[in-house]
Design an enzyme around this catalytic site. Sequence first.
Site, PDB file in Angstrom:
ATOM      1  CG  ASP A 165     -16.965 -18.089 -20.569  1.00 50.85           C
ATOM      2  OD1 ASP A 165     -16.411 -18.633 -21.524  1.00 50.85           O
ATOM      3  OD2 ASP A 165     -17.924 -17.780 -20.614  1.00 50.85           O
ATOM      4  CG  ASP A 179     -18.005 -15.780 -12.365  1.00 51.53           C
ATOM      5  OD1 ASP A 179     -18.733 -14.959 -12.888  1.00 51.53           O
ATOM      6  OD2 ASP A 179     -16.784 -15.778 -13.132  1.00 51.53           O
ATOM      7  CD  GLU A 213     -21.689 -17.384 -17.756  1.00 51.45           C
ATOM      8  OE1 GLU A 213     -21.989 -16.252 -17.028  1.00 51.45           O
ATOM      9  OE2 GLU A 213     -20.973 -17.359 -18.635  1.00 51.45           O
ATOM     10  CD  GLU A 214     -20.756 -18.545 -12.951  1.00 56.77           C
ATOM     11  OE1 GLU A 214     -19.909 -19.690 -13.308  1.00 56.77           O
ATOM     12  OE2 GLU A 214     -20.757 -17.554 -13.729  1.00 56.77           O
ATOM     13  CG  ASP A 246     -23.979 -14.008 -16.683  1.00 56.59           C
ATOM     14  OD1 ASP A 246     -23.474 -14.382 -15.742  1.00 56.59           O
ATOM     15  OD2 ASP A 246     -23.393 -13.775 -17.758  1.00 56.59           O
ATOM     16  CG  LEU A 279     -19.985 -11.005 -11.506  1.00 58.96           C
ATOM     17  CD1 LEU A 279     -20.820  -9.700 -10.553  1.00 58.96           C
ATOM     18  CD2 LEU A 279     -18.885 -11.355 -10.724  1.00 58.96           C
ATOM     19  CG  ASP A 280     -22.363 -10.706 -18.645  1.00 50.86           C
ATOM     20  OD1 ASP A 280     -22.233 -11.580 -18.995  1.00 50.86           O
ATOM     21  OD2 ASP A 280     -22.254  -9.406 -19.216  1.00 50.86           O
ATOM     22  CD  GLU A 321     -23.812 -13.285 -21.766  1.00 52.32           C
ATOM     23  OE1 GLU A 321     -23.022 -12.935 -21.071  1.00 52.32           O
ATOM     24  OE2 GLU A 321     -23.430 -14.230 -22.648  1.00 52.32           O
TER      25      GLU A 321
HETATM   26  P1  FDP Z   1     -16.943 -12.075 -19.505  1.00 48.63           P
HETATM   27  O1  FDP Z   1     -16.277 -13.061 -20.568  1.00 48.63           O
HETATM   28  O2  FDP Z   1     -15.918 -11.016 -18.846  1.00 48.63           O
HETATM   29  O3  FDP Z   1     -17.901 -12.574 -18.695  1.00 48.63           O
HETATM   30  O4  FDP Z   1     -20.199 -13.130 -22.096  1.00 48.63           O
HETATM   31  C1  FDP Z   1     -19.281 -12.730 -20.874  1.00 48.63           C
HETATM   32  C2  FDP Z   1     -18.702 -11.189 -21.548  1.00 48.63           C
HETATM   33  O5  FDP Z   1     -17.854 -10.921 -20.529  1.00 48.63           O
HETATM   34  C3  FDP Z   1     -19.594 -10.196 -21.764  1.00 48.63           C
HETATM   35  O6  FDP Z   1     -19.824  -9.473 -20.683  1.00 48.63           O
HETATM   36  C4  FDP Z   1     -18.850  -9.243 -22.449  1.00 48.63           C
HETATM   37  O7  FDP Z   1     -19.485  -8.603 -23.558  1.00 48.63           O
HETATM   38  C5  FDP Z   1     -18.033 -10.306 -23.300  1.00 48.63           C
HETATM   39  O8  FDP Z   1     -17.787 -11.471 -22.755  1.00 48.63           O
HETATM   40  C6  FDP Z   1     -16.523  -9.905 -23.714  1.00 48.63           C
HETATM   41  O9  FDP Z   1     -15.892 -10.737 -24.510  1.00 48.63           O
HETATM   42  P2  FDP Z   1     -14.407 -10.391 -25.106  1.00 48.63           P
HETATM   43  O10 FDP Z   1     -13.355 -10.567 -24.057  1.00 48.63           O
HETATM   44  O11 FDP Z   1     -14.355 -11.579 -26.173  1.00 48.63           O
HETATM   45  O12 FDP Z   1     -14.437  -9.155 -25.887  1.00 48.63           O
END
Ligand code: FDP
Length: 339
Positions: free
Chosen positions: A20, A26, A99-100, A120, A122-123, A282
């Site tokens: 990502d 992050d 995660e980082e 994680d 910063l989710d 997660e």
């Molecule tokens: P983000 O990519 O912004 O970090 O796993 C990370 C996550 O957000 C979740 O917090 C969120 O539920 C999901 O991904 C959102 O994914 P989409 O943009 O594909 O909907």
Amino acid sequence: MGEEGAQRGAATSQVNSTGDDQKKLDVLSDEIFVSVLSEPPLLARIGRATGPAPTRWPGSPRTQLPLSSRPRARRARRALPRPPQALINSGACAVLVSEERDEAIIVPEEKAGRFCVAFDPLDGSSNIDCNVSTGTIFAVYEKKTPGKLGSVADVLRVGSDIVAAGYCMYGAATEMVLCFKGATGVERFTLDPSLGEFCRTHSGVTFPAGGGKKIYSCNEGNSPYWDKPIQDAVADFKVKKYAARYVGSMVSDVHRTILYGGIFLYPADTKSPKGKLRVLYEGFPMALLVEAAGGKASTGMFNGSVQRMLDLVPTTIHERCPVILGSPRDVDLVLSRYN
Ligand code: FDP
């Protein structure tokens, strides 16, 4: 956040261990989290509380927890020890997975402690630049490998081995939600910035009786790639006049689901057969919290069977899994479509 905040939201032009986009915030959150774990009180409290069947958060309603308040975060940033040094001084952790970071941090034997934490930091970080709520998610394990030194085997184990899990949500208020394995209900704390402390506001929180508000939460842009049972279940929700709500920040969507009711889905699809969300920091922690709150957490169809999330056994630290969680009323509706 202002200009400085906007800069922290800017991408670092890197991707993290799971591919990502990685933002400066992050990286900063990861450093703060690892730094905070160098201070033993939180894990010591967990240690005191994790007897054979922990069910309650210990201490008074005004439980002081040394997680990142803003002043603390600033202090930590200024005087940040290099992460391995922080862990050496902690004595509380044996293994950390972020995660980082591509690799798990294994604490040197002479300073290794009793716990392993997957987090994680910063989710939902794709929401930083538009000032939408983000969060931090973590799961705590007790080390099981013999001897002082931990290993990734301490976190590559069945989800039901987690002893505690929680998240922080950075929204209109900074809130923290925690549970222990075997708890009935989750504990809610809100940061009081004037004290720099988290104060417990609600104890034993469970899903609203009967499943609560009729809300489904998913990235419906992926619906053409879902399997038919998921497509049919979401169609059912619409027929039943459910409202759609999707922040796109897992902590916010799960927090709302626990408090209001309904269901959150990030299922597998033909583009991402393993789903998007990560098992260790997660899927698992959110599953423990949701089950403690009286809900259900499943993978939906995954690797040939429909599985309870906490029955998964990951084989790598950044593994992904599909996530379907929420009130039993709604998760059961989805699972019934697989029958
Ligand atoms: P983000 O990519 O912004 O970090 O796993 C990370 C996550 O957000 C979740 O917090 C969120 O539920 C999901 O991904 C959102 O994914 P989409 O943009 O594909 O909907």
